[in-house]
Design an enzyme around this catalytic site. Structure first.
Site, PDB file in Angstrom:
ATOM      1  CE1 TYR A 183      -9.197  -3.096   0.473  1.00  0.00           C
ATOM      2  CE2 TYR A 183      -8.585  -1.052  -0.643  1.00  0.00           C
ATOM      3  CZ  TYR A 183      -8.239  -2.151   0.137  1.00  0.00           C
ATOM      4  OH  TYR A 183      -6.945  -2.313   0.572  1.00  0.00           O
ATOM      5  CD  GLU A 217      -8.598  -9.153  -3.566  1.00  0.00           C
ATOM      6  OE1 GLU A 217      -7.417  -9.521  -3.316  1.00  0.00           O
ATOM      7  OE2 GLU A 217      -9.447  -8.958  -2.671  1.00  0.00           O
ATOM      8  CG  ASN A 230      -3.539  -2.364   7.020  1.00  0.00           C
ATOM      9  OD1 ASN A 230      -3.371  -1.978   5.870  1.00  0.00           O
ATOM     10  ND2 ASN A 230      -4.623  -3.031   7.394  1.00  0.00           N
ATOM     11  CG  HIS A 259      -4.991  -6.240  -0.403  1.00  0.00           C
ATOM     12  ND1 HIS A 259      -6.214  -6.247   0.217  1.00  0.00           N
ATOM     13  CD2 HIS A 259      -5.068  -7.151  -1.412  1.00  0.00           C
ATOM     14  CE1 HIS A 259      -7.001  -7.119  -0.410  1.00  0.00           C
ATOM     15  NE2 HIS A 259      -6.330  -7.682  -1.402  1.00  0.00           N
ATOM     16  CE  LYS A 274      -3.878  -2.305   2.342  1.00  0.00           C
ATOM     17  NZ  LYS A 274      -4.796  -2.250   3.521  1.00  0.00           N
TER      18      LYS A 274
HETATM   19  N1  UDP Z   1      -9.730  -0.471   7.096  1.00  0.00           N
HETATM   20  C1  UDP Z   1      -9.825   0.751   7.745  1.00  0.00           C
HETATM   21  N2  UDP Z   1     -10.585   0.814   8.908  1.00  0.00           N
HETATM   22  C2  UDP Z   1     -11.250  -0.256   9.398  1.00  0.00           C
HETATM   23  C3  UDP Z   1     -11.144  -1.481   8.728  1.00  0.00           C
HETATM   24  C4  UDP Z   1     -10.383  -1.562   7.576  1.00  0.00           C
HETATM   25  O1  UDP Z   1      -9.264   1.736   7.315  1.00  0.00           O
HETATM   26  O2  UDP Z   1     -11.920  -0.133  10.447  1.00  0.00           O
HETATM   27  C5  UDP Z   1      -8.923  -0.556   5.868  1.00  0.00           C
HETATM   28  C6  UDP Z   1      -7.553  -1.210   6.108  1.00  0.00           C
HETATM   29  O3  UDP Z   1      -6.602  -0.574   5.270  1.00  0.00           O
HETATM   30  C7  UDP Z   1      -7.827  -2.640   5.683  1.00  0.00           C
HETATM   31  C8  UDP Z   1      -8.763  -2.428   4.493  1.00  0.00           C
HETATM   32  O4  UDP Z   1      -9.604  -1.349   4.913  1.00  0.00           O
HETATM   33  O5  UDP Z   1      -6.634  -3.316   5.338  1.00  0.00           O
HETATM   34  C9  UDP Z   1      -9.626  -3.620   4.139  1.00  0.00           C
HETATM   35  O6  UDP Z   1     -10.273  -4.078   5.292  1.00  0.00           O
HETATM   36  P1  UDP Z   1     -10.388  -5.649   5.599  1.00  0.00           P
HETATM   37  O7  UDP Z   1     -11.305  -5.811   6.763  1.00  0.00           O
HETATM   38  O8  UDP Z   1     -10.720  -6.365   4.338  1.00  0.00           O
HETATM   39  O9  UDP Z   1      -8.913  -6.015   6.106  1.00  0.00           O
HETATM   40  P2  UDP Z   1      -7.726  -6.839   5.410  1.00  0.00           P
HETATM   41  O10 UDP Z   1      -8.339  -7.891   4.547  1.00  0.00           O
HETATM   42  O11 UDP Z   1      -6.894  -5.842   4.629  1.00  0.00           O
HETATM   43  O12 UDP Z   1      -6.947  -7.406   6.564  1.00  0.00           O
HETATM   44 MG    MG Z   2      -9.877  -7.822   3.195  1.00  0.00          MG
END
Ligand code: UDP
Ligand code: MG
Length: 137
Positions: A49, A126, A112, A115, A9
């Site tokens: 997303y 994806e 974080n 991805h 990211k």
């Molecule tokens: N995210 C965020 N706030 C939240 C949850 C998710 O900004 O409360 C963002 C974060 O960058 C995350 C992405 O949205 O990696 C996708 O969320 P997901 O729950 O799919 O997490 P991941 O699969 O990336 O672990």
């Molecule tokens: Mg996810």
């Protein structure tokens, strides 16, 4: 052989972590099949997303993911979808154990670093959003 979609990211790219993160996947034994340095457009963010489009955090997520270059990749190997997720650690980096990518490089739930697809069907969806079939080497 199983494949997954991994994306460093904008925060990971800004902090110069691309080489180190790619090395982790190489050293685990996974094979790089495609890599592209690119900007994510708002349109691509909404597709990638889609499951989060109605969530309160989506506008901030779109702003973040479009804020700078990302490194989109396809990695291949045994059980790579599950193992890559384990290497990444929990979404909320504050909860991710040390030794995981998020646990080593972030304390944020939004910025974080990385991805990774959460299932084989997600990986296929994806990969198709980011790469044409002919771009997998
Ligand atoms: N995210 C965020 N706030 C939240 C949850 C998710 O900004 O409360 C963002 C974060 O960058 C995350 C992405 O949205 O990696 C996708 O969320 P997901 O729950 O799919 O997490 P991941 O699969 O990336 O672990
Ligand atoms: Mg996810």
């Amino acid at each position: 052989m199983e494949q997954t979609f991994i994306m460093i990211k904008p925060d990971g790219m800004r902090r110069g972590l691309a080489g180190e993160l790619m090395a982790r996947f190489e050293k685990r034994g996974f094979i790089l099949k495609a890599a592209k340095l690119m900007r994510v457009s708002p349109e691509l963010s909404k597709k990638h997303y889609a499951e989060h489009a109605d969530k309160p955090f989506y506008p901030g997520l779109e702003q973040f993911i479009t804020s700078g270059p990302v490194l989109a990749m396809v990695w291949q190997g045994h059980d790579v979808v599950r193992i890559a997720r384990a290497m990444m650690g929990a979404t909320d980096a504050a909860q991710a154990p040390s030794g995981t990518i998020r646990g080593d490089y972030s304390t944020s739930k939004s910025e974080n670093i990385i991805h990774g697809s959460d299932s084989v069907p997600s990986a296929q969806r994806e990969m198709a959003l980011f790469f044409a079939p002919g771009e997998l080497v």
